[in-house]
Design a protein around this motif. Structure first.
Motif, PDB file in Angstrom:
ATOM      1  N   MET A   1       0.847  -1.173   0.000  1.00  0.00           N
ATOM      2  CA  MET A   1       0.000   0.000   0.000  1.00  0.00           C
ATOM      3  C   MET A   1       0.889   1.230   0.000  1.00  0.00           C
ATOM      4  SD  MET A   1      -3.124   0.851   2.533  1.00  0.00           S
ATOM      5  CE  MET A   1      -2.530   1.826   3.859  1.00  0.00           C
ATOM      6  N   SER A   2       0.699   2.120  -0.961  1.00  0.00           N
ATOM      7  CA  SER A   2       1.504   3.335  -1.033  1.00  0.00           C
ATOM      8  C   SER A   2       0.868   4.432  -0.185  1.00  0.00           C
ATOM      9  CB  SER A   2       1.644   3.801  -2.471  1.00  0.00           C
ATOM     10  OG  SER A   2       0.382   4.217  -2.959  1.00  0.00           O
ATOM     11  N   GLN A   3       1.722   5.228   0.376  1.00  0.00           N
ATOM     12  CA  GLN A   3       1.243   6.337   1.187  1.00  0.00           C
ATOM     13  C   GLN A   3       1.299   7.603   0.352  1.00  0.00           C
ATOM     14  OE1 GLN A   3       3.508   6.517   4.776  1.00  0.00           O
ATOM     15  NE2 GLN A   3       2.676   4.625   5.557  1.00  0.00           N
ATOM     16  N   GLY A   4       0.218   8.363   0.344  1.00  0.00           N
ATOM     17  CA  GLY A   4       0.164   9.600  -0.414  1.00  0.00           C
ATOM     18  C   GLY A   4       0.724  10.766   0.394  1.00  0.00           C
ATOM     19  N   VAL A   5       1.007  11.814  -0.313  1.00  0.00           N
ATOM     20  CA  VAL A   5       1.513  13.027   0.315  1.00  0.00           C
ATOM     21  C   VAL A   5       0.343  13.969   0.519  1.00  0.00           C
ATOM     22  CG1 VAL A   5       3.052  14.997   0.020  1.00  0.00           C
ATOM     23  CG2 VAL A   5       3.751  12.749  -0.801  1.00  0.00           C
ATOM     24  N   ASP A   6       0.193  14.465   1.726  1.00  0.00           N
ATOM     25  CA  ASP A   6      -0.875  15.406   2.035  1.00  0.00           C
ATOM     26  C   ASP A   6      -0.420  16.810   1.640  1.00  0.00           C
ATOM     27  OD1 ASP A   6      -2.988  16.858   2.976  1.00  0.00           O
ATOM     28  OD2 ASP A   6      -2.784  16.229   5.062  1.00  0.00           O
ATOM     29  N   ILE A   7      -0.816  17.242   0.444  1.00  0.00           N
ATOM     30  CA  ILE A   7      -0.407  18.536  -0.090  1.00  0.00           C
ATOM     31  C   ILE A   7      -0.921  19.678   0.788  1.00  0.00           C
ATOM     32  CG2 ILE A   7      -0.577  20.096  -2.078  1.00  0.00           C
ATOM     33  CD1 ILE A   7       1.177  17.656  -2.555  1.00  0.00           C
ATOM     34  N   GLY A   8      -2.108  19.527   1.338  1.00  0.00           N
ATOM     35  CA  GLY A   8      -2.657  20.560   2.222  1.00  0.00           C
ATOM     36  C   GLY A   8      -1.799  20.768   3.455  1.00  0.00           C
ATOM     37  N   ILE A  10       1.468  20.099   3.709  1.00  0.00           N
ATOM     38  CA  ILE A  10       2.726  20.718   3.285  1.00  0.00           C
ATOM     39  C   ILE A  10       2.501  22.198   2.975  1.00  0.00           C
ATOM     40  CG2 ILE A  10       4.486  20.745   1.475  1.00  0.00           C
ATOM     41  CD1 ILE A  10       4.146  17.691   1.335  1.00  0.00           C
ATOM     42  N   GLY A  11       1.413  22.506   2.292  1.00  0.00           N
ATOM     43  CA  GLY A  11       1.094  23.906   1.981  1.00  0.00           C
ATOM     44  C   GLY A  11       0.935  24.749   3.234  1.00  0.00           C
ATOM     45  N   GLY A  12       0.302  24.186   4.243  1.00  0.00           N
ATOM     46  CA  GLY A  12       0.138  24.894   5.507  1.00  0.00           C
ATOM     47  C   GLY A  12       1.461  25.145   6.199  1.00  0.00           C
ATOM     48  N   LYS A  13       2.333  24.147   6.159  1.00  0.00           N
ATOM     49  CA  LYS A  13       3.667  24.305   6.766  1.00  0.00           C
ATOM     50  C   LYS A  13       4.483  25.367   6.034  1.00  0.00           C
ATOM     51  CE  LYS A  13       3.553  21.352  10.105  1.00  0.00           C
ATOM     52  NZ  LYS A  13       3.638  21.760  11.494  1.00  0.00           N
ATOM     53  N   LEU A  40      12.578  22.080  -0.925  1.00  0.00           N
ATOM     54  CA  LEU A  40      11.656  20.941  -0.884  1.00  0.00           C
ATOM     55  C   LEU A  40      11.896  19.973  -2.040  1.00  0.00           C
ATOM     56  CD1 LEU A  40       8.339  22.691   0.178  1.00  0.00           C
ATOM     57  CD2 LEU A  40       9.686  21.064   1.520  1.00  0.00           C
ATOM     58  N   ALA A  41      12.371  20.495  -3.162  1.00  0.00           N
ATOM     59  CA  ALA A  41      12.649  19.650  -4.315  1.00  0.00           C
ATOM     60  C   ALA A  41      14.019  18.987  -4.231  1.00  0.00           C
ATOM     61  CB  ALA A  41      12.566  20.472  -5.596  1.00  0.00           C
TER      62      ALA A  41
END
Length: 83
Positions: A1-8, A10-13, A40-41
């Motif tokens: 099972m892959s874990q997704g990145v919570d863009i919200g 990261i955007g908040g941080k 980040l990249a």
């Protein structure tokens, strides 16, 4: 099972980091965002500007606020292009 990145998340941080930096370093919000995007990249950043505008202060501030290491900073000051 892959874990997704919570863009919200990261955007908040990123917004919190930008806000904190702007409380110490006024102006150049777009530059701050571009630096954070590069970090980040996993990239590198070269800050070029005239002497005395706070490039070193900004770099150290970003490292401190984002809890990164500042071990990559050089104590050498270069006032001319390296060819």
């Amino acid at each position: 099972m892959s874990q997704g990145v919570d863009i919200g998340f990261i955007g908040g941080k990123v917004k919190a980091i930008v806000g904190e930096i702007l409380s110490y370093y006024s102006g150049k919000e777009e530059v701050i965002k571009e630096i954070l995007a590069a970090v980040l990249a996993g990239g590198h950043v070269l800050l070029e500007d005239v002497p005395g505008v706070g490039k070193t202060f900004l770099a150290k501030l970003i490292a401190k606020v984002s809890a990164c290491s500042s071990r990559g900073f050089s104590s050498r000051l270069i006032y001319c292009p390296v060819t």
